[in-house]
Design a protein around this motif. Structure first.
Motif, PDB file in Angstrom:
ATOM      1  N   TRP A 299       0.819  -1.214   0.000  1.00 25.26           N
ATOM      2  CA  TRP A 299       0.000   0.000   0.000  1.00 25.26           C
ATOM      3  C   TRP A 299       0.851   1.261   0.000  1.00 25.26           C
ATOM      4  O   TRP A 299       0.400   2.318  -0.405  1.00 25.26           O
ATOM      5  N   TRP A 300       2.084   1.147   0.453  1.00 27.14           N
ATOM      6  CA  TRP A 300       2.976   2.300   0.526  1.00 27.14           C
ATOM      7  C   TRP A 300       4.287   1.980  -0.177  1.00 27.14           C
ATOM      8  O   TRP A 300       4.650   0.814  -0.339  1.00 27.14           O
ATOM      9  N   ASN A 301       4.983   3.019  -0.581  1.00 26.13           N
ATOM     10  CA  ASN A 301       6.286   2.854  -1.221  1.00 26.13           C
ATOM     11  C   ASN A 301       7.296   2.471  -0.135  1.00 26.13           C
ATOM     12  O   ASN A 301       7.798   3.332   0.580  1.00 26.13           O
ATOM     13  N   MET A 302       7.568   1.181  -0.026  1.00 29.73           N
ATOM     14  CA  MET A 302       8.414   0.674   1.048  1.00 29.73           C
ATOM     15  C   MET A 302       9.619  -0.053   0.474  1.00 29.73           C
ATOM     16  O   MET A 302       9.475  -0.898  -0.414  1.00 29.73           O
ATOM     17  N   SER A 303      10.780   0.275   0.982  1.00 31.59           N
ATOM     18  CA  SER A 303      11.972  -0.492   0.630  1.00 31.59           C
ATOM     19  C   SER A 303      11.943  -1.814   1.378  1.00 31.59           C
ATOM     20  O   SER A 303      11.161  -2.012   2.315  1.00 31.59           O
ATOM     21  N   PHE A 304      12.838  -2.724   0.988  1.00 30.92           N
ATOM     22  CA  PHE A 304      12.928  -4.010   1.690  1.00 30.92           C
ATOM     23  C   PHE A 304      13.258  -3.793   3.158  1.00 30.92           C
ATOM     24  O   PHE A 304      12.671  -4.438   4.043  1.00 30.92           O
ATOM     25  N   ALA A 305      14.187  -2.872   3.449  1.00 27.94           N
ATOM     26  CA  ALA A 305      14.581  -2.605   4.834  1.00 27.94           C
ATOM     27  C   ALA A 305      13.407  -2.064   5.632  1.00 27.94           C
ATOM     28  O   ALA A 305      13.194  -2.470   6.788  1.00 27.94           O
ATOM     29  N   THR A 306      12.636  -1.153   5.042  1.00 29.09           N
ATOM     30  CA  THR A 306      11.471  -0.585   5.730  1.00 29.09           C
ATOM     31  C   THR A 306      10.417  -1.653   5.989  1.00 29.09           C
ATOM     32  O   THR A 306       9.832  -1.723   7.069  1.00 29.09           O
ATOM     33  N   PHE A 307      10.184  -2.498   4.986  1.00 25.23           N
ATOM     34  CA  PHE A 307       9.196  -3.576   5.138  1.00 25.23           C
ATOM     35  C   PHE A 307       9.611  -4.539   6.247  1.00 25.23           C
ATOM     36  O   PHE A 307       8.782  -4.949   7.066  1.00 25.23           O
ATOM     37  N   LEU A 308      10.884  -4.884   6.288  1.00 26.97           N
ATOM     38  CA  LEU A 308      11.392  -5.794   7.317  1.00 26.97           C
ATOM     39  C   LEU A 308      11.235  -5.169   8.697  1.00 26.97           C
ATOM     40  O   LEU A 308      10.767  -5.823   9.643  1.00 26.97           O
ATOM     41  N   PHE A 309      11.604  -3.897   8.821  1.00 28.65           N
ATOM     42  CA  PHE A 309      11.509  -3.196  10.105  1.00 28.65           C
ATOM     43  C   PHE A 309      10.060  -3.116  10.582  1.00 28.65           C
ATOM     44  O   PHE A 309       9.759  -3.397  11.749  1.00 28.65           O
ATOM     45  N   CYS A 310       9.153  -2.741   9.677  1.00 28.34           N
ATOM     46  CA  CYS A 310       7.735  -2.636  10.036  1.00 28.34           C
ATOM     47  C   CYS A 310       7.157  -4.007  10.391  1.00 28.34           C
ATOM     48  O   CYS A 310       6.304  -4.116  11.285  1.00 28.34           O
ATOM     49  N   SER A 311       7.603  -5.049   9.703  1.00 28.52           N
ATOM     50  CA  SER A 311       7.134  -6.399  10.003  1.00 28.52           C
ATOM     51  C   SER A 311       7.584  -6.830  11.397  1.00 28.52           C
ATOM     52  O   SER A 311       6.815  -7.449  12.147  1.00 28.52           O
ATOM     53  N   ILE A 312       8.822  -6.492  11.762  1.00 29.13           N
ATOM     54  CA  ILE A 312       9.328  -6.816  13.093  1.00 29.13           C
ATOM     55  C   ILE A 312       8.512  -6.092  14.160  1.00 29.13           C
ATOM     56  O   ILE A 312       8.112  -6.687  15.170  1.00 29.13           O
ATOM     57  N   GLY A 368     -12.483 -10.736  10.526  1.00 31.45           N
ATOM     58  CA  GLY A 368     -11.108 -11.027  10.110  1.00 31.45           C
ATOM     59  C   GLY A 368     -10.101 -10.065  10.697  1.00 31.45           C
ATOM     60  O   GLY A 368      -8.883 -10.301  10.617  1.00 31.45           O
ATOM     61  N   PHE A 369     -10.594  -8.982  11.331  1.00 31.09           N
ATOM     62  CA  PHE A 369      -9.702  -8.017  11.970  1.00 31.09           C
ATOM     63  C   PHE A 369      -9.370  -8.501  13.381  1.00 31.09           C
ATOM     64  O   PHE A 369      -9.796  -7.915  14.382  1.00 31.09           O
ATOM     65  N   ASN A 370      -8.621  -9.581  13.454  1.00 31.15           N
ATOM     66  CA  ASN A 370      -8.189 -10.096  14.760  1.00 31.15           C
ATOM     67  C   ASN A 370      -6.739 -10.562  14.640  1.00 31.15           C
ATOM     68  O   ASN A 370      -6.279 -10.916  13.548  1.00 31.15           O
ATOM     69  N   PRO A 371      -5.988 -10.550  15.750  1.00 33.19           N
ATOM     70  CA  PRO A 371      -4.546 -10.844  15.684  1.00 33.19           C
ATOM     71  C   PRO A 371      -4.206 -12.251  15.212  1.00 33.19           C
ATOM     72  O   PRO A 371      -3.131 -12.471  14.661  1.00 33.19           O
ATOM     73  N   ALA A 372      -5.114 -13.212  15.415  1.00 33.34           N
ATOM     74  CA  ALA A 372      -4.838 -14.577  14.957  1.00 33.34           C
ATOM     75  C   ALA A 372      -4.791 -14.633  13.439  1.00 33.34           C
ATOM     76  O   ALA A 372      -3.883 -15.243  12.851  1.00 33.34           O
ATOM     77  N   VAL A 373      -5.737 -14.001  12.780  1.00 35.91           N
ATOM     78  CA  VAL A 373      -5.745 -13.946  11.316  1.00 35.91           C
ATOM     79  C   VAL A 373      -4.552 -13.129  10.821  1.00 35.91           C
ATOM     80  O   VAL A 373      -3.902 -13.486   9.837  1.00 35.91           O
ATOM     81  N   LEU A 374      -4.261 -12.048  11.522  1.00 34.69           N
ATOM     82  CA  LEU A 374      -3.169 -11.161  11.119  1.00 34.69           C
ATOM     83  C   LEU A 374      -1.829 -11.886  11.056  1.00 34.69           C
ATOM     84  O   LEU A 374      -1.099 -11.781  10.062  1.00 34.69           O
ATOM     85  N   VAL A 375      -1.497 -12.643  12.101  1.00 37.07           N
ATOM     86  CA  VAL A 375      -0.160 -13.267  12.162  1.00 37.07           C
ATOM     87  C   VAL A 375      -0.035 -14.506  11.295  1.00 37.07           C
ATOM     88  O   VAL A 375       1.071 -15.042  11.143  1.00 37.07           O
ATOM     89  N   MET A 376      -1.134 -14.978  10.708  1.00 39.50           N
ATOM     90  CA  MET A 376      -1.068 -16.183   9.892  1.00 39.50           C
ATOM     91  C   MET A 376      -0.408 -15.951   8.531  1.00 39.50           C
ATOM     92  O   MET A 376       0.028 -16.895   7.887  1.00 39.50           O
ATOM     93  N   ASN A 377      -0.356 -14.708   8.093  1.00 42.24           N
ATOM     94  CA  ASN A 377       0.205 -14.415   6.764  1.00 42.24           C
ATOM     95  C   ASN A 377       1.231 -13.288   6.842  1.00 42.24           C
ATOM     96  O   ASN A 377       1.008 -12.193   6.307  1.00 42.24           O
ATOM     97  N   PRO A 378       2.361 -13.522   7.503  1.00 45.66           N
ATOM     98  CA  PRO A 378       3.351 -12.442   7.644  1.00 45.66           C
ATOM     99  C   PRO A 378       3.944 -11.983   6.326  1.00 45.66           C
ATOM    100  O   PRO A 378       4.423 -10.849   6.230  1.00 45.66           O
ATOM    101  N   HIS A 379       3.927 -12.843   5.291  1.00 43.99           N
ATOM    102  CA  HIS A 379       4.460 -12.424   3.991  1.00 43.99           C
ATOM    103  C   HIS A 379       3.544 -11.427   3.301  1.00 43.99           C
ATOM    104  O   HIS A 379       3.953 -10.758   2.340  1.00 43.99           O
ATOM    105  N   MET A 380       2.291 -11.295   3.791  1.00 48.81           N
ATOM    106  CA  MET A 380       1.335 -10.364   3.188  1.00 48.81           C
ATOM    107  C   MET A 380       1.101  -9.133   4.053  1.00 48.81           C
ATOM    108  O   MET A 380       0.144  -8.384   3.806  1.00 48.81           O
ATOM    109  N   PHE A 381       1.950  -8.901   5.056  1.00 52.26           N
ATOM    110  CA  PHE A 381       1.835  -7.669   5.831  1.00 52.26           C
ATOM    111  C   PHE A 381       1.895  -6.461   4.891  1.00 52.26           C
ATOM    112  O   PHE A 381       2.760  -6.397   4.004  1.00 52.26           O
TER     113      PHE A 381
END
Length: 423
Positions: A299-312, A368-381
């Motif tokens: 959804w946003w212009n994110m570099s790989f480093a930014t995406f990794l940091f936000c995912s963490i 679907g807006f619950n943390p269990a659904v959220l953490v199931m697909n970390p590659h789609m954050f």
């Protein structure tokens, strides 16, 4: 000062548990083993770094022309080698490799085979880069949205909400093409699938491992006195009744520490094996990061480093949420095993709940807006093409709402605990 000492000793209880320490070491060892079992790709992955260093991060007409000229020079070198050994010329390294028989492989030295392999990877990147415009021009997000509606059998307000979300994604996609965000060198998705390996496999393992350890540690901290029969002494004083906020703080600190150990241990091993040194600034929405039917579009212009940091950061937030929820549950049941199984059952119910909602109402999307659904697909954050969770602020809304729910739940459980019979 007293509170800090209490929190320290409460945390110490968790990290003094042989079971928790053994599980933590076991999970970390398994993750490192998994990383090194995929290390056979690391030499080929170096080519993406070389392309970035040689031609710059973005694919421009000038850098494209230089790359094409360098490939032609490498092809000349290839034919010089093959002419001496087989007396033949080839139009590409793929043509050369297809013509080889098993008996011909010993004709070439190890150094020559290294050259052939790297040239093969370069030709693959050239072909992928050459097809970016044609592949992206064929994507029709409205049609994709209609297929998603049909796939999940949505109707009514649920279908309209999903179609509206894809309309916004279509606008983002056009913006991405205009600013050239997708034309940046990155690891090729189709043959290597490194995005899935890092964020789906490794982060997926990390999340489940951290969940197991955090729930066990939280239950141990909150129920320590009840499990060891010292609750009558500990909670008989006024200060004893006020220990619960300190135990909550200790549970959250322990959850942070466990997540940090798993994350930084695993990611440290990952990046020591796989070199991303020149790719940190590449867009996570690069056309090369296309693994399956659709490219990744953030959804946003994110570099790989930014995406990794936000995912963490997102994983940390979710782990703290689960720790707070486990703490509240443990105060009611006062048993480590019951707490663990109730948390596991709650996680499963939250994960399956959207599937039991009526497909004509927005309730299917809302649940679907619950943390269990959220953490199931970390590659789609933070990605726009993530099915029923594709909404722009899905992660922020989920974490924000559940932070308020978990906070209220913890406050209620602490107040209830102060009034409960300690027997």
């Amino acid at each position: 000062m007293i509170a800090m000492r209490i929190i320290f000793h409460e945390c110490k209880k968790a990290f003094s548990s042989p079971i928790l320490v053994a599980l933590l070491l076991l999970f970390a060892s398994f993750n490192i083993f998994l990383i090194f079992s995929h290390s056979d790709l690391k030499e080929e992955l170096q080519v993406a770094n070389e392309l970035t260093e040689t031609y710059g991060g973005k694919i421009t007409p000038e850098s494209w022309h230089r790359f094409k000229q360098d490939l032609q020079a490498d092809l000349v070198k290839l034919n010089e080698i093959t002419r001496k050994k087989s007396g033949r010329d080839f139009h590409s390294v793929h043509e050369f490799l297809d013509s080889l028989h098993s008996k011909d492989r010993d004709l070439y030295s190890r150094q020559e085979w290294t050259f052939f392999t790297r040239l093969q990877v370069k030709e693959m990147y050239f072909a992928l880069a050459n097809s970016i415009d044609s592949q992206y021009s064929q994507l029709d997000w409205r049609k994709i949205a209609e297929l998603e509606v049909e796939k999940y059998q949505l109707s009514g307000s649920a279908a309209m909400a999903l179609l509206d979300g894809y309309d916004q994604l279509s606008q983002r996609f056009e913006q991405m093409k205009e600013n050239g965000e997708h034309k940046q060198w990155f690891l090729a998705g189709k043959p290597y699938r490194m995005h899935s390996f890092l964020f789906r496999t490794m982060f997926g393992h990390l999340i489940f491992e951290a969940l197991i350890l955090i729930v066990l540690a939280t239950a141990l901290i909150s129920n320590f006195e009840f499990e060891n029969g010292t609750h009558l002494v500990t909670y008989s004083t006024k200060r004893g009744r006020g220990l619960m906020p300190d135990k909550l703080a200790a549970s959250l600190l322990t959850a942070t520490a466990i997540t940090a150990i798993l994350l930084f241990g695993t990611l440290g091993a990952f990046f020591s094996v796989f070199d991303y040194s020149s790719l940190w600034g590449s867009s996570i929405s690069s056309a090369f990061n296309w693994e399956y039917n659709l490219p990744y579009v953030s959804w946003w212009n994110m570099s790989f480093a930014t995406f990794l940091f936000c995912s963490i950061l997102l994983v940390y937030a979710c782990m703290l949420l689960f720790s707070a929820i486990a703490f509240a549950i443990s105060l009611f049941v006062k048993n480590n095993y019951f707490t663990f199984f109730l948390c596991a059952a709650g996680f499963a119910i939250a994960l399956l709940l959207p599937g039991f909602m009526p497909s004509f109402a927005s309730l299917m999307l809302i649940t679907g807006f619950n943390p269990a659904v959220l953490v199931m697909n970390p590659h789609m954050f933070f990605m726009g093409n993530s099915g029923l969770t594709m909404f722009k602020h899905y992660e922020t809304i989920t974490v924000g709402v559940w932070t308020m729910i978990a906070s209220a739940f913890c406050c209620i459980s602490v107040k209830t605990c102060k009034k409960q019979d300690i027997q």
